[in-house]
Design a protein around this motif. Sequence first.
Motif, PDB file in Angstrom:
ATOM      1  N   LYS A  25       8.882  14.528   6.747  1.00 25.26           N
ATOM      2  CA  LYS A  25       9.599  14.042   5.563  1.00 25.26           C
ATOM      3  C   LYS A  25       9.500  12.526   5.435  1.00 25.26           C
ATOM      4  CE  LYS A  25      12.742  17.979   5.466  1.00 25.26           C
ATOM      5  NZ  LYS A  25      14.139  18.470   5.468  1.00 25.26           N
ATOM      6  N   ALA A  26       8.318  12.016   5.790  1.00 28.66           N
ATOM      7  CA  ALA A  26       8.022  10.585   5.636  1.00 28.66           C
ATOM      8  C   ALA A  26       7.121  10.440   4.411  1.00 28.66           C
ATOM      9  CB  ALA A  26       7.331  10.048   6.876  1.00 28.66           C
ATOM     10  N   THR A  27       7.607   9.792   3.397  1.00 30.57           N
ATOM     11  CA  THR A  27       6.861   9.686   2.141  1.00 30.57           C
ATOM     12  C   THR A  27       5.820   8.581   2.214  1.00 30.57           C
ATOM     13  OG1 THR A  27       8.835  10.401   0.943  1.00 30.57           O
ATOM     14  CG2 THR A  27       7.077   9.395  -0.350  1.00 30.57           C
ATOM     15  N   PRO A  28       4.537   8.922   2.011  1.00 25.23           N
ATOM     16  CA  PRO A  28       3.505   7.872   2.032  1.00 25.23           C
ATOM     17  C   PRO A  28       3.668   6.933   0.844  1.00 25.23           C
ATOM     18  CG  PRO A  28       2.561   9.972   1.337  1.00 25.23           C
ATOM     19  CD  PRO A  28       3.972  10.254   1.761  1.00 25.23           C
ATOM     20  N   ASP A  29       3.433   5.657   1.071  1.00 24.30           N
ATOM     21  CA  ASP A  29       3.510   4.673  -0.003  1.00 24.30           C
ATOM     22  C   ASP A  29       2.158   3.988  -0.151  1.00 24.30           C
ATOM     23  OD1 ASP A  29       3.391   3.062   2.244  1.00 24.30           O
ATOM     24  OD2 ASP A  29       5.480   2.418   2.145  1.00 24.30           O
ATOM     25  N   ILE A  30       2.098   2.977  -0.987  1.00 20.66           N
ATOM     26  CA  ILE A  30       0.820   2.297  -1.213  1.00 20.66           C
ATOM     27  C   ILE A  30       0.321   1.622   0.060  1.00 20.66           C
ATOM     28  CG2 ILE A  30       1.939   0.200  -2.071  1.00 20.66           C
ATOM     29  CD1 ILE A  30      -1.529   1.711  -3.026  1.00 20.66           C
ATOM     30  N   LYS A  31       1.248   1.209   0.931  1.00 20.26           N
ATOM     31  CA  LYS A  31       0.853   0.621   2.212  1.00 20.26           C
ATOM     32  C   LYS A  31       0.116   1.656   3.057  1.00 20.26           C
ATOM     33  CE  LYS A  31       0.942  -2.462   5.562  1.00 20.26           C
ATOM     34  NZ  LYS A  31       0.105  -3.678   5.493  1.00 20.26           N
ATOM     35  N   THR A  32       0.607   2.894   3.046  1.00 16.39           N
ATOM     36  CA  THR A  32      -0.040   3.977   3.794  1.00 16.39           C
ATOM     37  C   THR A  32      -1.479   4.159   3.320  1.00 16.39           C
ATOM     38  OG1 THR A  32       2.107   5.113   3.879  1.00 16.39           O
ATOM     39  CG2 THR A  32       0.160   6.386   4.506  1.00 16.39           C
ATOM     40  N   PHE A  33      -1.652   4.222   2.011  1.00 14.52           N
ATOM     41  CA  PHE A  33      -2.989   4.479   1.473  1.00 14.52           C
ATOM     42  C   PHE A  33      -3.906   3.266   1.612  1.00 14.52           C
ATOM     43  CE2 PHE A  33      -0.676   7.971  -0.529  1.00 14.52           C
ATOM     44  CZ  PHE A  33      -1.571   9.025  -0.304  1.00 14.52           C
ATOM     45  N   THR A  34      -3.329   2.068   1.605  1.00 14.08           N
ATOM     46  CA  THR A  34      -4.151   0.868   1.836  1.00 14.08           C
ATOM     47  C   THR A  34      -4.645   0.841   3.283  1.00 14.08           C
ATOM     48  OG1 THR A  34      -2.896  -0.347   0.162  1.00 14.08           O
ATOM     49  CG2 THR A  34      -4.228  -1.652   1.670  1.00 14.08           C
ATOM     50  N   GLU A  35      -3.769   1.280   4.220  1.00  8.53           N
ATOM     51  CA  GLU A  35      -4.200   1.392   5.624  1.00  8.53           C
ATOM     52  C   GLU A  35      -5.254   2.485   5.763  1.00  8.53           C
ATOM     53  OE1 GLU A  35      -3.419  -0.618   7.912  1.00  8.53           O
ATOM     54  OE2 GLU A  35      -1.470  -1.507   7.477  1.00  8.53           O
ATOM     55  N   LEU A  36      -5.061   3.595   5.056  1.00  2.00           N
ATOM     56  CA  LEU A  36      -6.010   4.715   5.144  1.00  2.00           C
ATOM     57  C   LEU A  36      -7.389   4.342   4.602  1.00  2.00           C
ATOM     58  CD1 LEU A  36      -3.879   7.873   4.219  1.00  2.00           C
ATOM     59  CD2 LEU A  36      -5.290   7.597   6.274  1.00  2.00           C
ATOM     60  N   ILE A  37      -7.426   3.612   3.492  1.00  2.00           N
ATOM     61  CA  ILE A  37      -8.718   3.284   2.873  1.00  2.00           C
ATOM     62  C   ILE A  37      -9.584   2.453   3.826  1.00  2.00           C
ATOM     63  CG2 ILE A  37      -8.008   1.130   1.723  1.00  2.00           C
ATOM     64  CD1 ILE A  37     -10.256   3.770   0.149  1.00  2.00           C
ATOM     65  N   GLU A  38      -8.918   1.733   4.744  1.00  2.00           N
ATOM     66  CA  GLU A  38      -9.659   0.895   5.680  1.00  2.00           C
ATOM     67  C   GLU A  38     -10.256   1.685   6.840  1.00  2.00           C
ATOM     68  OE1 GLU A  38      -8.948  -3.282   6.147  1.00  2.00           O
ATOM     69  OE2 GLU A  38      -6.807  -2.911   5.801  1.00  2.00           O
ATOM     70  N   VAL A  39      -9.754   2.901   7.077  1.00  6.02           N
ATOM     71  CA  VAL A  39     -10.204   3.641   8.264  1.00  6.02           C
ATOM     72  C   VAL A  39     -10.936   4.938   7.942  1.00  6.02           C
ATOM     73  CG1 VAL A  39      -8.402   2.645   9.714  1.00  6.02           C
ATOM     74  CG2 VAL A  39      -7.947   4.797   8.531  1.00  6.02           C
TER      75      VAL A  39
END
Length: 332
Positions: A169-183
Amino acid sequence: MTAFQLVDEMRSKKLKIDVITMNFLLQSCISDKEFGFRHALLLWHKMRGKKLIPDAFSFNLLLRCVRDCGLGDLETTESVIKQILTESIARNQKLLNKPELSTEDETQPDSTSTELSIESENPVSVPNLICTAPHLGSLVALGEVKKAEDRLLLLGGIAGFLEEMRICKATPDIKTFTELIEVIPPTTAAEKLLLRFMKQENVQADVDFFNVLIKKRSMRFDYVGAKEVLSMIHAAKLLPDIVTYGVMALGCQTQAEAEELLMVMKNNAIRLNTAILGAMLRQGCAKTNFNYVMYIMDLCEWEQVKPNEQFIKHLLEFEKKCKHWKKRGSQV
């Protein structure tokens, strides 16, 4: 690490250890570039063993470990993963009121090998070491795990990672996806998949996210793809910033592409700087494109841009390369 010693002291004084405490420890893991990812995996399962539920910040920090940190030596990492898997099995069996497997029945890793012989009860192709029943899927050789994208795969890839966030129940935010795009893997297919997940989660991209996406495409010389992201920025009713044009410049391999970008910048009243010209120069030097390099040097003079140390370094390397080719030509 000092942070871990402080937590040991907290434990000895019977002070409460919560998710916030664990997040500070994850930050400490990030500072260890060689072994941090391994420490983070072990810490993650210690956290779950204490029935602490990771929050969105925890997941974002874990992605930083994926990006910046390594597994360390293979032998110790094998032992750590073995520990994670066996402790998880024991924990799940306890919850089901089943007797634990004896250690005699467990397959021991060969310490002289870089392969793990542990298999999940229900084998799947994608590994996942952060879910409630961690497994290695089809992965057998840790020696294959060298890049950030490989480390992400150990966490279930994009889909597995986001699914674990949903479970917690941890909601991904734009920070999550910005970290993901890098990896994620440097492919258009992986990037489009991530964008689809963003849409599903109703997360709106910001300029920083788009800048990272442009940089990834520019670094693999997909200039057309990078321009496509520039269109996405406008479609999202956002404004490109100076960083946007800097990462766009990384993909300009020819004078024509550079001129096209400069025209866009001029139309948007963006002034040239050393970083942008340096990015173009880097490509001109790499391609040994003399006319392109001369064009960039002329731009420096016309726009009165003072070269920085990195710019001069590229020029010196280019001069050295030209002398080498001239010397080879005279010997032919």
